[in-house]
Write an enzyme that holds these catalytic residues in place. Structure first.
Site, PDB file in Angstrom:
ATOM      1  CG  ASN A 169      -6.975  -3.424   8.895  1.00 60.45           C
ATOM      2  OD1 ASN A 169      -7.842  -3.944   7.974  1.00 60.45           O
ATOM      3  ND2 ASN A 169      -7.040  -4.280   9.937  1.00 60.45           N
ATOM      4  CD  GLU A 170       0.067  -0.219   7.274  1.00 61.12           C
ATOM      5  OE1 GLU A 170      -0.125   1.003   7.985  1.00 61.12           O
ATOM      6  OE2 GLU A 170       1.164  -0.681   7.244  1.00 61.12           O
ATOM      7  N   PRO A 171      -3.610   2.908   6.761  1.00 60.91           N
ATOM      8  CG  PRO A 171      -2.412   4.966   7.274  1.00 60.91           C
ATOM      9  CD  PRO A 171      -2.133   3.294   7.173  1.00 60.91           C
ATOM     10  CB  SER A 173      -8.131  -0.240   6.347  1.00 57.57           C
ATOM     11  OG  SER A 173      -6.821  -0.649   5.987  1.00 57.57           O
TER      12      SER A 173
END
Ligand code: F6R
Length: 646
Positions: A169-171, A173
């Protein structure tokens, strides 16, 4: 200073943890943390077993949980901990990688854990990275359903990426995101480049549980080791939750805790700026750190700080104890001033009361430990040259061959070169050519991501030796001063799977006894413990322990240097060696000789992340910090800290 808008979500156990919104336990080292968590998991499994219930665990991959998995394997072997009733769900999988791919998370989990315990194959769940694009949504939903049918996750283990990702879950998300296909952040892909033998090979997409999926776990434990994680840990724990740092969403969870080592904890306010969260014992080191911090906060040189600057920034008690500001400023200014030296091996015939390194003996025997070739010039190329110019007897020790970091194309080119030489010289039965021919064949037969044969590794190691020698020459160091240890832990291992053996420690111990150094320069002390620099530092530490009591050791100082990605704050620096513009450019040239380490496809990379660019930026940044504190303005500075064997 203002307090966080909302109260911490856990009952703060101490005054100095008041800014922390997640319970954060700092362990002496990663092994201690892993052992404690393994015991918690074992207790959970046993109590579920006793109640006739399965245990549902959420698992992570990456370097971080490897120690935990080793502990679980140990408990299985030594204490008969059974995983027969354990059901696992992994967080994520690269999209497009089959289970057999060496970098697939399915394979990782089997190699690191499942193959060594008694978990039934049917209880293992890893998102399917090979599902066709139009089936992804259904597959992700089915994954979530399966977690629910199993009764939900009882305990979720997490690592954290430098982007603040949990799972993938990257920035960006959302807090409510579910299992889905995501695009990997550029920094995440760069961090994975080493494993994939180049950034271009790193998949662009992955399937990951969502933040919302993770938050439904009844208990969550996040692990983090090494200084590279320190900043993101502090932000996740202390800043308001935000999509730009998905791990910060864990703050809302009722049963989450972070278990981290001291290096990963180093940016927490209670550790970095303890005077902001409670009363402190104003040791000289803390006074220096706080004054430097104050100077940076108010953007004024140290000598211009006023009493009111101190009191407005929560430092009135320092003033009461050690003030007024004028005298305190001068004292701290002088302390920092005394860290600066153009004589890293000590200045002959000088009074060294205030110098970082002693004058005597003059020509010192100096050992510079470089975990892999290039670490030496990256961390201290300018200082290395100065030590030589100032007449010291320097030996540069390359602890590992560094062959794992060489792309196949480079090795193929080298093999071709030898064969071409052989053709040109016309010499019959040249054994070098026979070796090169074998390697070329093996390279041609190698599938992408296959491990290297010993012969390929040998050739790649030779290549890196050549680069290291060329770099030393660029620092005007004679190549005869290089020692290549090719430590066995590295030759036998792969990234994340290194295990220190007696032979590693014996090789370094023998070298210490041979050289009997007055000065040692080393790096890796607070890196991720599974990384090559950290393993190499641990080997050096054990070798020093083995030589304890020997007379040369009483007269030996150990200095730490750091790689360009990890800056020391000015207040932490104990020796600052200024570099002139010329010296900086020599250093860059030296780094440039490590050709196999440059980006393979510069056009697809953005920003300042070629290693020479990072080194230049890093050394110039330190110089700018010193300048801003009101000290002399240099072009660049290399920084060192003293280390003591406890
Ligand atoms: C792995 C995962 C990632 C990693 C993170 C840290 O399943 O989901 O979030 O935990 O990228 O990776 P390491 O541990 O290699 O530093």
């Amino acid at each position: 200073m203002s307090q966080p808008a909302s109260l911490p979500t856990h009952a703060a156990s101490a005054e100095n943890e008041q800014r922390e919104r997640i319970k954060t336990v700092v362990h002496a080292n990663a092994d201690a943390a892993a052992a404690q968590l393994a015991a918690e998991i074992a207790a959970l499994i046993r109590s579920n077993d006793a109640a006739g219930k399965p245990t549902v665990l959420g698992l992570a991959t990456g370097s971080t949980p490897v120690r935990l998995y080793r502990q679980l394997i140990r408990l299985h072997r030594e204490q008969q901990l059974s995983f027969k009733n354990v059901i696992t769900f992994n967080l994520d999988e690269y999209y497009g990688l089959s289970r057999t791919h060496p970098e697939s998370y399915w394979r990782f989990m089997h190699e690191q854990l499942f193959n060594h315990i008694d978990i039934p194959a049917g209880n293992v769940n890893v998102p399917d990275g090979m599902v066709p694009r139009d089936g992804v949504f259904a597959s992700c939903r089915a994954y979530e359903d399966k977690i629910r049918q199993a009764g939900g996750l009882q305990l979720q283990i997490l690592g954290i990426g430098r982007t603040g990702h949990i799972g993938f879950n990257e920035p960006g998300s959302g807090r409510d995101s579910r299992t889905r296909l995501v695009t990997l952040d550029a920094l995440t892909r760069r961090d994975a480049a080493r494993d994939f033998l180049g950034e271009a090979n790193v998949p662009r997409h992955a399937i990951t549980m969502g933040v919302g999926t993770i938050l439904e776990a009844r208990r969550i434990v996040l692990l983090a080791w090494g200084e590279a994680k320190a900043r993101v840990i502090a932000e996740a724990v202390e800043k308001a939750p935000t999509e730009s740092l998905p791990a910060s969403f864990l703050q809302g969870h009722p049963a989450v805790s972070f278990h981290i080592d001291t290096a990963a904890a180093s940016e927490l306010t209670r550790i970095r700026h303890p005077w902001l969260v409670g009363t402190v014992d104003w040791t000289p080191a803390l006074a220096r750190r706080s004054v430097v911090w104050l100077s940076q906060q108010v953007k004024k040189p140290v000598l211009k700080l006023l009493d009111e600057n101190y009191s407005e920034h929560g430092m009135a008690d320092l003033l009461t104890e050690q003030g007024p500001s004028y005298g305190l400023n001068i004292r701290i200014f002088n302390e920092i001033q005394h860290t600066i030296t153009g004589w890293p091996g000590g200045k002959p015939n000088a009074d060294d009361t205030h110098r970082p390194e002693r004058a005597v003996p003059h020509s010192k025997r100096v050992l510079i430990f470089s975990p892999e070739p290039a670490d030496d010039v990256l961390g201290m190329g300018g200082t290395l040259r100065r030590l030589i110019d100032q007449g010291h007897d320097v030996t540069v020790v390359y602890q590992t061959s560094g062959n794992l970091g060489v792309p196949d194309e480079e090795a193929t080119m080298a093999a071709e070169l030898v064969l071409e030489l052989d053709r040109v010289s016309g010499s019959a039965a040249n054994p070098g050519a026979a070796f090169a021919r074998d390697v070329r064949q093996q390279l041609a037969a190698k599938a992408a991501f296959d491990g290297d044969t010993p012969e390929i590794r040998k050739l790649k190691g030779i290549l890196r030796r050549g680069e290291a020698r060329a770099a030393l020459q660029a620092c005007s160091v004679a190549v005869s001063r290089a020692r290549f240890l090719d430590l066995p832990f590295y030759e036998k291992g792969r990234y994340r799977q290194f295990q220190i053996g007696d032979a590693d420690v014996a090789a370094v111990t023998a070298l210490l006894r041979e050289i009997k150094p007055h000065q040692i320069f080393a790096t890796g002390q607070s890196s991720d413990p599974s990384s090559v620099p950290a393993v190499c530092f641990e080997i050096l530490r054990r070798a020093l322990v083995a030589t304890k009591g020997e007379s040369w050791l009483n007269d030996c100082r150990v200095w730490l240097y750091r790689n360009p990605e990890q800056a020391w704050e000015p207040a932490e620096i104990e020796m600052a060696v200024p570099l002139s513009p010329r010296e900086l450019s020599w250093k860059i040239q030296a780094i440039y000789h490590h050709k196999s380490q440059r980006s393979q496809i510069p056009s697809v990379t953005e920003g300042r992340h070629e290693s020479w660019q990072q080194a230049e930026h890093h050394n110039q940044t330190i110089a700018r910090h010193y300048d801003a504190l009101g000290l002399a303005e240099y072009e660049a500075i290399e920084a060192f800290q003293r280390w003591h064997l406890s």
